[in-house]
Write an enzyme that holds these catalytic residues in place. Structure first.
Site, PDB file in Angstrom:
ATOM      1  N   LYS A 126       0.876  -1.185   0.000  1.00 30.99           N
ATOM      2  CA  LYS A 126       0.000   0.000   0.000  1.00 30.99           C
ATOM      3  C   LYS A 126       0.904   1.223   0.000  1.00 30.99           C
ATOM      4  O   LYS A 126       2.036   1.172   0.485  1.00 30.99           O
ATOM      5  CB  LYS A 126      -0.873   0.002   1.263  1.00 30.99           C
ATOM      6  CG  LYS A 126      -2.116   0.843   1.145  1.00 30.99           C
ATOM      7  CD  LYS A 126      -3.273   0.108   0.472  1.00 30.99           C
ATOM      8  CE  LYS A 126      -4.420   1.047   0.186  1.00 30.99           C
ATOM      9  NZ  LYS A 126      -5.614   0.323  -0.287  1.00 30.99           N
ATOM     10  N   ASP A 166      -7.010   4.268  -4.602  1.00 33.48           N
ATOM     11  CA  ASP A 166      -7.661   4.169  -3.289  1.00 33.48           C
ATOM     12  C   ASP A 166      -8.265   5.553  -3.043  1.00 33.48           C
ATOM     13  O   ASP A 166      -8.480   6.313  -4.012  1.00 33.48           O
ATOM     14  CB  ASP A 166      -6.650   3.774  -2.199  1.00 33.48           C
ATOM     15  CG  ASP A 166      -7.300   3.403  -0.871  1.00 33.48           C
ATOM     16  OD1 ASP A 166      -7.870   2.313  -0.768  1.00 33.48           O
ATOM     17  OD2 ASP A 166      -7.284   4.229   0.075  1.00 33.48           O
TER      18      ASP A 166
HETATM   19  P1  NDP Z   1     -12.919   7.744  -2.874  1.00 34.12           P
HETATM   20  O1  NDP Z   1     -11.845   8.737  -2.699  1.00 34.12           O
HETATM   21  O2  NDP Z   1     -13.481   7.493  -4.226  1.00 34.12           O
HETATM   22  O3  NDP Z   1     -14.163   8.097  -1.918  1.00 34.12           O
HETATM   23  C1  NDP Z   1     -13.992   8.194  -0.546  1.00 34.12           C
HETATM   24  C2  NDP Z   1     -15.320   8.620   0.063  1.00 34.12           C
HETATM   25  O4  NDP Z   1     -15.209   8.554   1.487  1.00 34.12           O
HETATM   26  C3  NDP Z   1     -15.697  10.062  -0.257  1.00 34.12           C
HETATM   27  O5  NDP Z   1     -17.086  10.193  -0.247  1.00 34.12           O
HETATM   28  C4  NDP Z   1     -15.062  10.823   0.908  1.00 34.12           C
HETATM   29  O6  NDP Z   1     -15.642  12.087   1.176  1.00 34.12           O
HETATM   30  C5  NDP Z   1     -15.331   9.874   2.061  1.00 34.12           C
HETATM   31  N1  NDP Z   1     -14.306  10.050   3.097  1.00 34.12           N
HETATM   32  C6  NDP Z   1     -12.964   9.953   2.959  1.00 34.12           C
HETATM   33  N2  NDP Z   1     -12.357  10.225   4.126  1.00 34.12           N
HETATM   34  C7  NDP Z   1     -13.341  10.487   5.011  1.00 34.12           C
HETATM   35  C8  NDP Z   1     -13.356  10.810   6.382  1.00 34.12           C
HETATM   36  N3  NDP Z   1     -12.225  10.930   7.081  1.00 34.12           N
HETATM   37  N4  NDP Z   1     -14.574  10.988   6.978  1.00 34.12           N
HETATM   38  C9  NDP Z   1     -15.728  10.881   6.278  1.00 34.12           C
HETATM   39  N5  NDP Z   1     -15.770  10.578   4.968  1.00 34.12           N
HETATM   40  C10 NDP Z   1     -14.590  10.365   4.346  1.00 34.12           C
HETATM   41  O7  NDP Z   1     -12.354   6.386  -2.231  1.00 34.12           O
HETATM   42  P2  NDP Z   1     -12.832   4.885  -2.459  1.00 34.12           P
HETATM   43  O8  NDP Z   1     -14.307   4.843  -2.629  1.00 34.12           O
HETATM   44  O9  NDP Z   1     -11.959   4.286  -3.483  1.00 34.12           O
HETATM   45  O10 NDP Z   1     -12.432   4.219  -1.061  1.00 34.12           O
HETATM   46  C11 NDP Z   1     -13.312   4.188   0.054  1.00 34.12           C
HETATM   47  C12 NDP Z   1     -12.858   3.112   1.017  1.00 34.12           C
HETATM   48  O11 NDP Z   1     -12.850   1.831   0.349  1.00 34.12           O
HETATM   49  C13 NDP Z   1     -11.451   3.283   1.585  1.00 34.12           C
HETATM   50  O12 NDP Z   1     -11.409   2.755   2.895  1.00 34.12           O
HETATM   51  C14 NDP Z   1     -10.606   2.384   0.675  1.00 34.12           C
HETATM   52  O13 NDP Z   1      -9.412   1.967   1.288  1.00 34.12           O
HETATM   53  C15 NDP Z   1     -11.565   1.224   0.484  1.00 34.12           C
HETATM   54  N6  NDP Z   1     -11.297   0.380  -0.678  1.00 34.12           N
HETATM   55  C16 NDP Z   1     -11.272   0.924  -1.939  1.00 34.12           C
HETATM   56  C17 NDP Z   1     -11.041   0.110  -3.010  1.00 34.12           C
HETATM   57  C18 NDP Z   1     -11.119   0.619  -4.408  1.00 34.12           C
HETATM   58  O14 NDP Z   1     -11.061  -0.210  -5.346  1.00 34.12           O
HETATM   59  N7  NDP Z   1     -11.268   1.898  -4.648  1.00 34.12           N
HETATM   60  C19 NDP Z   1     -10.722  -1.329  -2.846  1.00 34.12           C
HETATM   61  C20 NDP Z   1     -10.877  -1.811  -1.491  1.00 34.12           C
HETATM   62  C21 NDP Z   1     -11.110  -0.957  -0.462  1.00 34.12           C
HETATM   63  P3  NDP Z   1     -14.856  13.432   0.716  1.00 34.12           P
HETATM   64  O15 NDP Z   1     -15.022  13.484  -0.767  1.00 34.12           O
HETATM   65  O16 NDP Z   1     -15.526  14.521   1.458  1.00 34.12           O
HETATM   66  O17 NDP Z   1     -13.418  13.233   1.137  1.00 34.12           O
END
Ligand code: NDP
Length: 446
Positions: A126, A166
């Site tokens: 990572k 991510d």
């Molecule tokens: P994105 O950046 O596309 O979206 C993240 C979302 O979570 C946004 O809506 C963001 O809001 C919100 N968010 C981020 N940080 C915070 C916080 N501290 N408090 C509240 N809301 C928050 O990321 P992903 O959808 O790709 O990833 C989301 C999760 O899924 C993570 O934990 C990631 O590790 C996990 N994951 C992702 C994978 C992938 O293929 N993308 C694979 C496996 C796991 P805002 O826009 O306001 O920051």
């Protein structure tokens, strides 16, 4: 047993001071895996979990770049190469101000188990940076990505370490990083996954994590003679994982009540249908706006500033935003309001106290390392297609994804069956451990 576990935790803690997220991830695994090691002679006395908890390599580097005002900015970049026993390092890059070594080590540790569960030959890694993409122009994002890759490129490669996206790293950032890698190495290889379909990406990769979470959730329900049809679903986040989890829930006949971002959540009593979801996708992926703007477009919905959606009554909860976003009181609230099933879309979104409550109440609970493995699984399929110099159809990749999610569900049942109740946390931890540990034992003390 308690003493052996606490001795192990103290030893890991002594070496990883001030790394709470990493210790949280290691502790959960240790609690399930150490009793299994003690019962199985081949692992006992090999210090195998201590070896898995120590990254093979940690790289940290300066990322200097020039913003639109021509001022010099400095960020820190990282790559944690955790474990390569079963394949090259594989795992995403996160760009978010909260990124530090503890967060990336927890993610790389989880990734090692998750990748093992997919049955594909991928080790765990990572990386990322404390860079905040919010509010930056496209050219600032490009300059940052180019500077980041100008150091990272020497540590990665299609047979060594293959990063992906991510939080904060989507197709735009992958594109800029891939372009810079290609320019520096003068070669076109599958060094990153999540690429655009016209330049080596796989169909279904953008959808894979969210779809996979819902396939896994559906498997848990079907195993209990239930299904997603007509269920009320509460989702956190509105990024990649949340969007496609919502889409697949809608395909399967569920009703989506909420989505969120870091400023709060929206509740739509009429449900977020496919048309409304398309609005959210455009808002987040193209306009890069905030979730509150949904309430201007759909005035019957409500925005709850600074709040998480866990007090909205539902049968299914899918936390898809970030780590530790669902705590003890949220878990109690969800159960009180009739929730029967939780599928983690994010990595470690539920606190240990929340998980304990779910398990005590025999709620169906899927840990992220099992339920969100669909993303990396399709990344693995992207690597396979890149090696073959061939592209599979959407249907072919989706079928493979569904099979992988079913197989992971089955592995969890094999190792997590506690007198009829499936402890998916224990099942995923032990099933993920066995494959990595066996490979490490075969490869000697390295
Ligand atoms: P994105 O950046 O596309 O979206 C993240 C979302 O979570 C946004 O809506 C963001 O809001 C919100 N968010 C981020 N940080 C915070 C916080 N501290 N408090 C509240 N809301 C928050 O990321 P992903 O959808 O790709 O990833 C989301 C999760 O899924 C993570 O934990 C990631 O590790 C996990 N994951 C992702 C994978 C992938 O293929 N993308 C694979 C496996 C796991 P805002 O826009 O306001 O920051």
């Amino acid at each position: 047993m308690k003493e052996i576990i606490s001795q192990f935790i103290s030893e890991v803690n002594a070496r990883n001071k001030n790394e709470p997220e990493f210790m949280q991830a290691v502790t959960e695994v240790a609690e399930n895996v150490i009793p299994y090691i003690v019962q199985n002679d081949i692992y006992y006395g090999q210090n195998i979990l201590l070896r898995i908890a120590e990254p093979e390599r940690v790289i940290s580097f300066r990322v200097a770049w020039i913003d639109d005002k021509e001022e010099i900015q400095v960020n820190r970049g990282y790559r944690v190469e955790m474990n390569s026993a079963i394949g090259p390092y594989k795992g995403g890059l996160r760009f978010h101000p909260s990124v530090n070594l503890s967060v990336l080590k927890f993610l790389a540790f989880e990734q090692t188990f998750k990748n093992s569960l997919t049955t594909l030959p991928m080790g765990g890694g990572k990386g990322g940076s404390d860079f905040d993409p919010k509010g930056k122009s496209d050219t600032e994002i490009m300059r940052f990505c180019q500077s980041f890759m100008t150091e990272l490129f020497r540590h990665i490669g299609p047979n060594r370490d293959i990063p992906a996206g991510d939080i904060g790293v989507g197709s735009r950032e992958i594109g800029y990083m891939f372009g810079q890698y290609k320019r520096l190495k003068n070669e076109f290889t599958g060094v990153l996954t999540g690429k655009g379909v016209s330049w080596g990406g796989s169909l279904i990769r953008p959808e894979a994590t969210g779809y996979g979470v819902v396939y896994f959730t559906q498997e848990m329900l079907v195993n209990k003679d239930n299904s997603l049809k007509d269920k009320k679903v509460v989702i956190s986040g509105s990024g990649n994982v949340a969007q496609y989890a919502a889409e697949k829930c809608l395909h399967l006949g569920a009703k989506i009540c909420t989505m969120s971002d870091s400023s709060g959540y929206i509740y739509d009593p009429e449900g977020i249908n496919l048309e409304k979801l398309a609005f959210i996708m455009d808002l987040k992926n193209v306009k890069r706006g905030r979730i509150i703007e949904y309430t201007n477009k759909y005035p019957n919905s409500e925005f709850f500033k600074g709040k998480k959606p866990w007090d909205v009554p539902c049968q299914i909860a899918l936390p898809c935003a970030t780590q530790n976003e669902l705590g003890k009181y949220d878990a109690q609230n969800l159960i009180k309001n009739g929730c029967i099933c939780i599928g983690e879309g994010a990595n470690m979104p539920c606190s240990p106290e929340a998980i304990e409550i779910f398990l005590k109440n025999k709620i169906l609970f899927a840990p992220g390392k099992a339920s969100n493995a669909g993303g990396v699984a399709v990344s693995g399929l992207e690597m396979a297609q890149n090696s073959l110099r061939y592209s599979w159809s959407r249907d072919e990749v989706d079928k493979r994804l569904q099979t992988i999610m079913k197989d992971i569900h089955q592995s969890c049942i094999s190792f997590g069956n506690e007198k009829g109740f499936i402890n998916y946390v224990k099942g995923a931890n032990i099933a993920g451990f066995v494959k990595v540990a066996d490979a490490m034992l075969a490869q000697g003390v390295v």
